[in-house]
Every structure is written in structure tokens, then in C-alpha cells.
Design a protein around this motif. Structure first.
Motif, PDB file in Angstrom:
ATOM      1  N   GLY A  47      41.450   4.487  63.874  1.00 24.09           N
ATOM      2  CA  GLY A  47      40.989   3.193  64.367  1.00 24.09           C
ATOM      3  C   GLY A  47      39.519   3.226  64.730  1.00 24.09           C
ATOM      4  O   GLY A  47      38.765   2.304  64.471  1.00 24.09           O
ATOM      5  N   LYS A  52      36.473  -1.050  58.288  1.00 19.95           N
ATOM      6  CA  LYS A  52      36.425  -1.108  59.755  1.00 19.95           C
ATOM      7  C   LYS A  52      35.249  -1.950  60.215  1.00 19.95           C
ATOM      8  O   LYS A  52      34.212  -2.000  59.541  1.00 19.95           O
ATOM      9  CB  LYS A  52      36.279   0.298  60.341  1.00 19.95           C
ATOM     10  CG  LYS A  52      37.461   1.195  60.100  1.00 19.95           C
ATOM     11  CD  LYS A  52      37.219   2.577  60.647  1.00 19.95           C
ATOM     12  CE  LYS A  52      38.184   3.563  60.004  1.00 19.95           C
ATOM     13  NZ  LYS A  52      37.956   4.936  60.449  1.00 19.95           N
ATOM     14  N   MET A  86      35.648   4.039  64.591  1.00 16.10           N
ATOM     15  CA  MET A  86      34.685   4.248  63.510  1.00 16.10           C
ATOM     16  C   MET A  86      33.459   5.008  64.012  1.00 16.10           C
ATOM     17  O   MET A  86      33.337   5.281  65.196  1.00 16.10           O
ATOM     18  CB  MET A  86      34.274   2.917  62.878  1.00 16.10           C
ATOM     19  CG  MET A  86      33.395   2.031  63.723  1.00 16.10           C
ATOM     20  SD  MET A  86      33.018   0.454  62.897  1.00 16.10           S
ATOM     21  CE  MET A  86      32.130   1.017  61.450  1.00 16.10           C
ATOM     22  N   SER A 109      33.204  -3.125  64.041  1.00 16.50           N
ATOM     23  CA  SER A 109      33.177  -2.940  65.497  1.00 16.50           C
ATOM     24  C   SER A 109      32.007  -3.686  66.101  1.00 16.50           C
ATOM     25  O   SER A 109      31.003  -3.958  65.438  1.00 16.50           O
ATOM     26  CB  SER A 109      33.087  -1.455  65.852  1.00 16.50           C
ATOM     27  OG  SER A 109      31.811  -0.963  65.539  1.00 16.50           O
ATOM     28  N   SER A 125      40.064   2.122  53.550  1.00 17.12           N
ATOM     29  CA  SER A 125      40.134   1.186  54.676  1.00 17.12           C
ATOM     30  C   SER A 125      38.769   0.580  54.954  1.00 17.12           C
ATOM     31  O   SER A 125      37.736   1.072  54.500  1.00 17.12           O
ATOM     32  CB  SER A 125      40.660   1.882  55.930  1.00 17.12           C
ATOM     33  OG  SER A 125      39.739   2.856  56.364  1.00 17.12           O
ATOM     34  N   ARG A 146      40.507  -2.034  62.263  1.00 14.41           N
ATOM     35  CA  ARG A 146      40.652  -1.240  61.049  1.00 14.41           C
ATOM     36  C   ARG A 146      41.663  -1.914  60.155  1.00 14.41           C
ATOM     37  O   ARG A 146      42.732  -2.325  60.615  1.00 14.41           O
ATOM     38  CB  ARG A 146      41.127   0.167  61.382  1.00 14.41           C
ATOM     39  CG  ARG A 146      41.232   1.063  60.154  1.00 14.41           C
ATOM     40  CD  ARG A 146      42.496   1.876  60.122  1.00 14.41           C
ATOM     41  NE  ARG A 146      43.679   1.019  60.091  1.00 14.41           N
ATOM     42  CZ  ARG A 146      44.877   1.424  60.419  1.00 14.41           C
ATOM     43  NH1 ARG A 146      45.086   2.630  60.832  1.00 14.41           N
ATOM     44  NH2 ARG A 146      45.902   0.595  60.358  1.00 14.41           N
TER      45      ARG A 146
END
Lengths: 734, 292
Positions: free
Chosen positions: A61, A458, A63, A460, A456, A448
């Protein structure tokens, strides 16, 4: 990934373990190829230092995070063969150093004081020895190092740009072990073992350099009263009270001692300069597993940084000292509600005591003693965060940290007029009287999304707040680090960062690829005015200017994690700039460590069972520098006897950081030879042969214009610090 | 680090190419209450960074005036036009009776030197310059002078060449008000061969404000080694804060050089575009001491 086969360690726990870097000790992530300690068997073992390697970046989860275990750190070729976690992480994209022996780490355009450097969760204020050539982290005591460049979780705060967390090793709980090494410039010795077998352990690791002794052999006699050395001692005690409760004590003490002495020079003056500085750190942590779902950790922390120096210049002597004392209580809770939801909460209180420079002139000139009054600050923070698996693909984490800082008496404060000029008056504050008070909410958000099993995305956002600033001038020829708190004039630094990343794994080939991009906005940044008076100045606030900054960039990382050949290629394309109304005519200018291009290539190759090859290549755009763009003479006079003018040459400066040093690049290699790799005997040894700067690149440490008024010449000069440097280190353990 | 650098570092010559900035107008002006000859204004232009001739380009034919006035808190400055002096590039004996371009004196220095411009403690002075079509101005105030209690010297010693020397000490009491600042100058009484503030001896390494020593008795030992038997004229110069700040920045800039250089800008007190320099009001107390 042996640990994934352990039934009790569900996927969810991995997550905890990983993020638990924050909750030091719930789990300490480590190298993939490090074996699990035998203790990792049952549920309560979550309290033990679980050594898991690197959760896959794709799945994680969190990064913008890198973790390196000691095995990996030890394989990197380094200056003088000194294993150095802090130097090695600067090979990662987005994490930069200041060049050869440049103190400080610059993460995504942030300053060197914007990294929360933690040793077992304890803040370290000056992580450098030898003005930055080495870090204080002794490789023998280190378990792993973690760097968080973005998406900083809510449990961390107090610094704007990154978290650099070093976890020390627990001592061996079953038998006594001694290990050590003898290198060109230093030797190390580590002892570890059980105190109560299976229940408690100790680890003590010490090292000392002997550059001074070596230098004395080759230096001219006039240098013999000069010298430099550092030492550091790490210790850790752990005690398992019962399966659910553990106590651990981390201690660190290190000091640099420097002296420079010159008998009369041509001007007939004697110089004697001494400086010593160091950290003392102590932390006691109690970890408790209340039930299968709930854990807590309580820490009491003491941290002390001190710098003392004396300068004797002919008859004049100046003593100077500065320092910082921290007392901290920290409490973190972790609640695993179910497989989908993890909650974390905690609080911390810190009392800071700042000695921003007390000094005395003890000989000659005006004799006086000056006590710059101490300053006191109280910092507090509380956080709550949740990690939620919304679907199998989507994981959200959201947190809120609320931080508070006040500067309190007893202290004295210089008063300023509306124009910012000191009025000549002072205010006196009694004990506990609040001088300035700030509080900020710090939201942290992360997301994520699994695109496929091996890929994946991500995102933030983080806001971070910093209440302490490191005041330093690059002109200082000795460490003049002054940590100073926010005040009425100095506002807390604020950073807002958004970051996005794409992660792709190629498991069958052992490759992992990631690309991250970030944009960071910095507010309330502080710089000293050019030529600011740092020593013996009650009025430090008045020597500062305030501005903003921004940084953006893209970071690529390709790693190969398995096979005979391992390593990575990291590349960063970035820009970072500052804008100060009072500097550069208010126009933005590049930050000193603005690096357009930054490339690092690392490789480890197992040549045979006995020989391991490691290599590092780095390339970086040169540092930005302010160069004089004109000159004039001033303070004129005339000597009729010689019919010559008397004058002083003064450089004139134009744009800030408008000049670029030549690019920095370097290749280092090392070969590790293990004579008996398959020996089952207790005693083992290995040799590390290294060459730093293989092709002897003359990287610039300084560039300056040398002005000789007598010869009437002006010449550009470049100083290189480290040419090609071979090293040899012998390591042993039994 | 110095040690380590001394052992390992290597230095080489390189070519440095920097965009030259626009030239600055450089002004060095003085008004003092003690030495009429030492009230002058020098106007010139700065050089390229790679020009090694170490002389500013003089600005000739500038219009330079100094006007006396008073400052009243709440009312500001009032200038007395009857006490305005136009300075000119005249031939003065101290400069070998040659006209030095860009150096401006009160012309009475030649015609009526006993009545040439002299500063008065407590008065303010306005400097106005018009040069090459641009106007510049500065204001400085002479504070009240601080009395020298005494001059002494340290016990004598022999220097490396065997000559008997000692160090000069000055003793005075800092006024009780905070914000006083001093500069320290001296010259050999016998020496007639030097001229100008820049040719005097001065000590630049002392914390010369009273931020830390307000109201205290001050005892300063100057580090210069002076020959025993020399007669020294000492100038204890009180200045207002902007003048102190300029000379403080000047001292920081002048010791700048070599690898640890940081850019220091001078804290000029002169208004105008692309200008650097200081109009220094020096309030002088003076005394003579025979080095023993």
C-alpha cells in the motif's frame, strides 16, 4: 519469501509488518535472502523482530519506500571499505547526497534537515562523522535501513521530506558471538550474546578511526599537533518478559574530535583550532501484545547533540558551544480489526532544549563571556490512520496527524521594529511562558490499485510540518550546526507532496520496475542572509530570510533481485528551486542541490563461491553555485612613499546559483573473498578489496575564483577531494 | 577535514566562465568630525569578474554634494541648504597635488583648508550624486563620540626577526544605551606617507556592537604587533548602526576568498539603481600613545 508459507502470517499481516517499520519492532523488514530467526513460529512472535524481505512493491500500500537489509548494504563498494547505510541509500532514485564528503541527504528537493533520521525510532540530529564523509551508523550494528520519500504515513512527523529509519540488530539470544573488521582507516568490534538464554540478549558494537595516526606517519611535522578521529558505540539490550511483553534498550554514543594546529605562518600568527561534536542517544521501548488483534508500544527517548569548539588565533581565543537536548515519550497502537481493516493510533510528546550557541572570548581582545540564552520548545503530536482493503484491487490508507509546537521561556528575545530591524530592546520570558505557538493538521492519503497480479498504480498526498530548522552556512570551515525552533518570526516549514507511481513485476525473470513522479511545494523555508552572524548572536531570527520552494521530478527504478547478478538502475530527472523575496531579486533560483539528471547503477555478481564482485556507477548533474560576476575595490587609500594605492578587493555577486559545477561521476568496485565459504566452523573470515573512483575522475568538491591582489592574477580553481582510493578490509566472526 | 584535504585533495586550475553582470556604481564617502582631509567621496564603476587590474573605473565629472541637517524624531530630516557643499575632483597635497579622477573633495581643501567640510556629532548629512545621468543619495548621522579612557600596551616581546614589539590596548566605557557600535582605526603619528581611511590600520575581528556588552567597561587588545617606540594616533570611531552593518558586511566579504567562499553582499546605505557602497558618518575620539 519463506515467510509467506507461514500460515499465521496472512497477507494482512505482511502489510502490518511492512508498515510496521514505523512501529519499530512489530516487524522489521529485511532482505529476501536473510533467513528467518528460529523464533518466528507462533502468533506472539509478531513482537519479535520479524525479518521479512521486501514485500513486493507492486502489492504494497505504501509508495515511495525502499528498504535495504544489511546483507545488501555490505555488498556495496564504499569509501575506505566502511559499510555505510546512509551513503548507500543515496544510490536510490530521489535520494541524493551533496557530493564527495558532502554532509546531508537531499530527498526530492528537500533540505538536509528535512529528513527524519531515526535510530530504532529515536531522532538523530547529526547523522554524520567527518563532516559528512561517513554516517554514524556502524554497519555491524545495523539490521536494515528504510527510506520513505513520499506518502509518509501519519505515524511519522516533524520533518518535511523523508523518513530515514535505521533499525539496529538484536543480539544473538542463544550463544556468544564476536565479529569485527580491520580496515584502512578504522577498526570495528562487535560482541553479542544471551544474558538469559533464549530470553534476553545484548549487542555492543564499537568502532574507531585511526586516520590521525596514519596521517602522522606521512604528514609534515607542522601537522603533528593536528588530528582527527571519531568513534562510536552502539548497544542494544532486549528482554522478553513473557511471550507478550518485550523490553528493549538502544544506546548510542559517538564523537568526532578534530584539531588543527599551525605554528607561526608567514604572517607570524599561530592558529589552534579544536572542535568536537557528537550524539548521545538512549531509548527504552516496551512492546506489548494485548491480544491477537491489539498491540502497543511505549518508548522513552533521550537524545543529545553537542558541538564544542575553540579557536585560538594568535592571542585571541574564542570558545563556542551549541547543542540540543530532547526528551520524548511516544506511544503507538495497532489494531487489526479484521482482514480488511487495520487501525493505527498514537501520540508523542517532546521537550526540546536548544543551546543556540554559547560562547566566550577567553584570551586577548575584549574579554567577556556571553551566554546566548537557551531556548525551549514543546512538541506534541497525535495521529490516527486506517488501512482498508476496499476491494481485492483497491487499498486505501488515510491518516490524520495533528502536530503542535510552542516555544516557551525562560529565554530572552530581541525585539524587532516593523521594518524587521532590531529595536535594541529585549523581552524576557519567564519559565513556561509561551512565546510562539503553532499547530497544524497533517492529512496523509494513499491509494493502491492492482491493475493485474503483477502491476499496480499508486497515488498519495501528504502534508508534513517541521518545527525545527538547522541553521548552517556553507562558509563555515567547521561544523556550526545550530538547531533552532520556530519562533514569532520563524514559521513552521510546510510541505505538500503529491506523488503517483506505476509498478510492474516480472517474477519469472526476477525484475521489478517502477516509475514514480512527484510534485512538492515547500512553504516557510529559511535561509540565512549571506554573511549572517551565527556565532554569539542572540538575534539569530534577524539573520534569516524566508521563502518558498518547489520540487518536481520523475524517478525510474529497475531492479534485479534474484540470480547470480543482482542490482538496480535508478534514474531521476528533477528540478528543485527556491524563491526568496530578499534573494536573487525575488526571482526563483535553483536549489544548490538541484540535479537535473541523477543516475546510479549498482551490480553484484557472484563470480564463484569464493568471490563476489560489486560495482557502483553514479552520474549526477553538477551542483548549482553562486559565482562572482564582477568585482570592485573598496576601502581605498594611498601610500605616497611607494606611490601605490591601498585597496581591498570585493567580489560582486549576481544571480543566485546560476553557475553549474561540472558533472559528478564515479565508478567504484569491490571484490569480496571468502576463503572457506562452506566451512561449518564457528570461525569465519572474509576480505573486501575495494577501489573507490576507479578511473580517477577529478570530481569537483569546491570551485572558486582565486584572486591574488599582489600578483594581480585571477584564476579559477577546482578542488577534488577523493581521487582513486583503494581499500582493504578484513572481516571476521566467531 | 583540512588535514584530510591537505593529504588527499588536489587542486587544479580551471576556466570559469560566468555571465558578467551589469557594472555597479561604487561609492565610498566619509564625513567625520576630526580630520578635514578625510572627508571625501570616491565614485567609480565595478569591473568584470575576470579583470585583474584592481582599480575601479573612475566616474569623472559627477555632481557630488553634501548637505548638513538635523533629524528630529517624528519630523524627520530638515536640510540646511546654506550648509551645502559641492565636492570636486581637486588637486590635494596628500595625493601629490594631482587630480585623481573620481575622488571628490571640498574645494576649500585647496583654497581655505581651515574651513573645509567637517562633520558635527549629532548632525545628519545628505549625500547626493548625479553621475552619468543617474541620481543617487544617502543619509548618515554622526552619533556622539565615545571618550577614550586610556590607551596602553601589552608587555613587549620580540617577534620572529628579534624586533621589540607590543600590542595596543584601548579602554573605554560603552554608553548605557543599547545599539552603539564602534570601529577602531590607528596610524603611526610619524607617518606622513599614507592617506585615506583605507590606508589606516584597523582591527576587523572584534564584535564591535554592544549587543552583548552593553554599558560595560570595554578593554580591547588589538592583535597587530606594533614596534615599541612608535607613537600611535588612535581613532575610536562611533557609528550609527547602518554604517556599522556596512563595514561588518565589508569585513565578511573581504576575508571571503578561497574554497569556503559564500556570497556576501555589502549592506549599502546608498539609494539608487545598481549601486554599492556606504556614506560613513564617523564620530571620532582620538588619543596618542607611545608604544612602550
Amino acid at each position: 519469501m519463506a515467510i509467506r508459507r507461514k500460515p499465521l502470517l496472512t497477507a494482512g499481516w505482511h502489510f502490518i509488518i511492512f508498515l510496521g517499520g514505523a512501529l519499530q519492532g512489530y516487524g522489521q523488514a529485511q532482505q529476501r535472502d536473510t533467513s528467518l530467526p528460529a523464533g518466528v513460529k507462533a502468533a506472539p512472535l509478531l513482537l519479535k523482530p520479524i525479518t521479512v524481505y521486501g514485500e513486493r512493491q507492486v502489492n504494497l500500500g505504501q509508495m515511495s519506500t525502499h528498504i535495504m537489509g544489511i546483507d545488501q548494504l555490505k555488498r556495496m563498494p564504499v569509501l575506505f571499505g566502511e559499510v555505510d547505510p546512509l551513503k548507500t541509500i543515496t544510490l536510490l532514485p530521489g535520494v541524493k547526497n551533496g557530493g564527495d564528503a558532502g554532509a546531508g541527504i537531499y530527498v526530492r528537493g528537500g533540505g538536509p534537515d528535512q529528513n527524519l533520521v531515526l535510530l530504532d525510532g529515536i531522532t538523530v540530529y547529526n547523522p554524520n562523522h567527518l563532516l559528512g564523509a561517513f554516517s554514524i551508523f556502524n554497519g555491524d550494528a545495523v539490521n536494515n535501513i528504510e527510506v520513505i520519500k513520499g506518502g509518509i504515513p501519519a505515524e511519522y512527523g516533524g520533518r518535511l521530506s523523508s523518513v530515514i529509519s535505521v533499525a539496529t540488530r538484536d543480539g544473538n539470544k542463544d550463544s556468544l558471538k564476536v565479529s569485527g573488521g580491520v580496515g584502512l582507516i578504522s577498526s570495528r568490534l562487535t560482541a553479542e550474546g544471551p544474558l538469559v538464554k533464549g530470553k534476553s540478549s545484548f549487542l555492543v558494537s564499537a568502532r574507531r578511526t585511526y586516520i590521525d595516526q596514519l596521517a602522522r606517519l606521512i604528514a609534515p611535522d607542522s601537522f603533528h599537533k593536528s588530528g582527527y578521529y571519531f568513534y562510536d558505540i552502539n548497544a542494544k539490550l532486549t528482554y522478553d518478559i513473557n511471550p507478550a511483553n518485550t523490553l528493549s534498550l538502544t544506546l548510542y554514543n559517538g564523537k568526532d574530535k578534530f584539531s588543527y594546529y599551525r605554528e607561526h605562518e608567514k604572517g607570524g600568527r599561530k592558529r589552534d583550532f579544536k572542535a568536537n561534536w557528537g550524539n548521545t542517544i538512549a531509548g527504552l521501548t516496551w512492546k506489548q501484545q494485548l491480544n491477537k488483534k491489539l498491540q502497543q508500544q511505549l518508548s522513552l527517548v533521550y537524545s543529545y547533540f553537542n558541538l564544542g569548539s575553540s579557536v585560538t588565533y594568535d592571542t585571541d581565543g574564542i570558545l563556542f558551544s551549541s547543542g540540543l537536548n530532547d526528551y520524548q515519550v511516544k506511544n503507538d497502537w495497532l489494531f487489526r480489526v479484521n482482514d480488511q481493516l487495520l487501525l493505527k493510533a498514537g501520540w508523542q510528546l517532546i521537550r526540546h532544549e536548544f543551546k543556540p550557541g554559547a560562547g566566550a572570548i577567553n584570551a586577548g581582545q575584549q574579554e567577556f563571556e556571553s551566554k546566548i540564552t537557551k531556548q525551549y520548545g514543546r512538541e506534541a503530536a497525535a495521529y490516527l490512520s486506517a488501512d482498508l482493503d476496499v476491494t481485492k484491487q483497491l487499498r486505501l490508507n488515510g491518516g490524520l496527524r495533528v502536530s503542535y509546537f510552542d516555544q516557551v521561556g525562560p529565554t530572552e528575545r530581541v525585539l524587532y521594529g516593523v521594518d524587521g530591524v532590531p529595536t535594541g530592546q529585549k523581552e524576557t520570558y519567564g519559565k513556561g511562558a509561551v512565546i510562539a505557538r503553532y499547530y497544524y493538521p497533517e492529512p496523509r492519503l494513499g491509494l493502491r490499485y492492482l491493475l493485474a497480479k503483477d502491476a499496480s498504480l499508486k497515488l498519495s498526498f501528504t502534508r508534513t510540518v517541521q518545527y525545527l530548522q538547522l541553521a548552517t552556512t556553507s562558509a563555515a570551515t567547521f561544523p556550526s550546526d545550530l538547531w533552532i525552533p520556530v519562533s514569532k518570526l520563524i514559521k513552521p516549514g510546510l510541505a505538500d507532496q503529491v506523488a503517483a507511481g506505476y509498478y510492474q513485476e516480472f517474477p519469472d525473470k526476477g525484475y521489478e520496475f517502477s516509475v514514480e513522479t512527484y510534485y512538492k511545494k515547500l512553504q516557510h523555508q529559511v535561509e540565512f542572509k549571506p554573511g549572517a552572524q551565527l556565532l554569539l548572536n542572540q538575534n539569530l531570527e534577524g539573520e534569516m530570510v524566508f521563502g518558498t520552494g518547489k520540487a518536481y521530478g520523475i524517478e525510474l527504478l529497475l531492479q534485479k533481485k534474484t540470480g547470480d547478478l543482482t542490482g538496480w538502475i535508478g534514474y531521476t530527472l528533477s528540478r528543485t528551486e527556491r524563491t526568496f523575496p530578499q534573494l536573487n531579486n525575488g526571482k526563483p533560483y535553483p536549489y544548490r542541490y538541484d540535479r537535473t539528471h541523477d543516475l546510479s547503477v549498482t551490480a553484484n555478481y557472484q563470480l564463484s563461491k569464493k568471490w563476489l564482485f560489486s560495482g557502483v556507477f553514479v552520474y549526477a548533474t553538477g551542483n548549482a553555485l553562486t559565482m562572482p560576476n564582477g568585482r570592485f575595490v573598496y576601502n581605498l587609500g594611498y601610500n605616497s612613499k611607494t606611490d601605490s594605492p591601498v585597496f581591498t578587493n570585493i567580489d560582486q555577486y549576481g544571480k543566485v546559483n546560476d553557475y553549474r559545477m561540472p558533472a559528478y561521476h564515479r565508478l567504484d568496485v569491490s571484490f569480496t573473498y571468502t576463503p572457506k565459504p562452506e566451512s561449518v566452523r564457528r570461525y569465519k573470515s572474509s576480505w573486501v578489496f575495494g577501489v573507490y573512483n576507479v578511473y580517477n575522475r577529478m570530481n569537483p568538491y569546491f570551485i572558486y575564483i582565486d584572486v591574488d591582489e599582489e600578483k594581480e592574477t585571477i584564476q579559477g580553481k577546482q578542488v577534488t577531494l577523493f581521487p582513486i582510493l583503494p581499500s582493504i578490509t578484513w572481516n571476521f566472526n566467531f | 577535514m583540512i588535514l584530510l584535504m591537505g593529504l588527499m585533495a588536489c587542486e587544479k586550475n580551471i576556466d570559469i566562465s560566468v555571465d558578467a553582470g551589469p557594472p555597479l556604481v561604487v561609492v565610498e564617502g566619509y564625513i567625520n568630525n576630526s580630520l578635514r582631509a578625510y572627508n571625501y567621496v570616491i565614485v567609480g564603476k565595478s569591473l568584470r569578474y575576470d579583470q585583474a587590474d584592481f582599480a575601479n573605473t573612475p566616474i569623472e565629472g559627477a555632481e557630488v554634494t553634501i548637505t548638513e541637517g538635523t533629524y528630529t524624531p517624528g519630523h524627520g530630516y530638515s536640510w540646511d541648504d546654506s550648509r551645502s557643499v559641492k565636492l570636486q575632483e581637486v588637486k590635494v597635497p596628500e595625493l601629490g597635488n594631482v587630480k585623481v579622477p573620481g575622488v571628490y573633495f571640498d574645494p576649500r581643501r585647496v583654497t581655505d583648508s581651515a574651513h573645509a567640510l567637517l562633520g558635527v556629532p549629532g548632525k545628519s548629512y545628505l549625500l547626493e550624486i548625479t553621475a552619468e545621468g543617474k541620481k543617487y543619495s544617502a543619509i548618515t548621522t554622526l552619533p556622539l563620540p565615545v571618550r577614550i579612557d586610556s590607551l596602553t600596551n601589552t608587555p613587549s616581546f620580540r617577534d620572529d626577526s628579534g624586533k621589540l614589539r607590543s600590542r595596543l590596548m584601548v579602554h573605554y566605557k560603552d554608553p548605557d544605551t543599547l545599539g552603539n557600535a564602534q570601529l577602531y582605526y590607528w596610524k603611526n603619528v610619524e607617518s606622513k606617507s599614507t592617506f585615506g581611511w583605507g590606508a589606516m590600520y584597523t582591527d576587523r575581528y572584534i564584535p564591535n556592537t554592544d549587543d552583548l556588552i552593553n554599558g560595560q567597561a570595554v578593554h580591547i587588545t588589538h592583535s597587530s604587533q606594533l614596534p615599541v617606540g612608535d607613537s600611535i594616533r588612535y581613532f575610536l570611531i562611533s557609528v550609527e548602526r547602518p554604517v556599522h552593518d556596512f563595514w561588518d558586511s565589508f569585513n565578511k566579504a573581504r576575508i571571503n576568498g578561497g574554497p569556503f567562499t559564500t556570497p556576501v553582499s555589502l549592506k549599502s546605505n546608498i539609494r539608487g539603481e545598481n549601486i554599492v557602497g556606504c556614506f560613513s558618518g564617523f564620530s571620532v575620539s582620538t588619543a596618542v600613545h607611545l608604544m612602550q
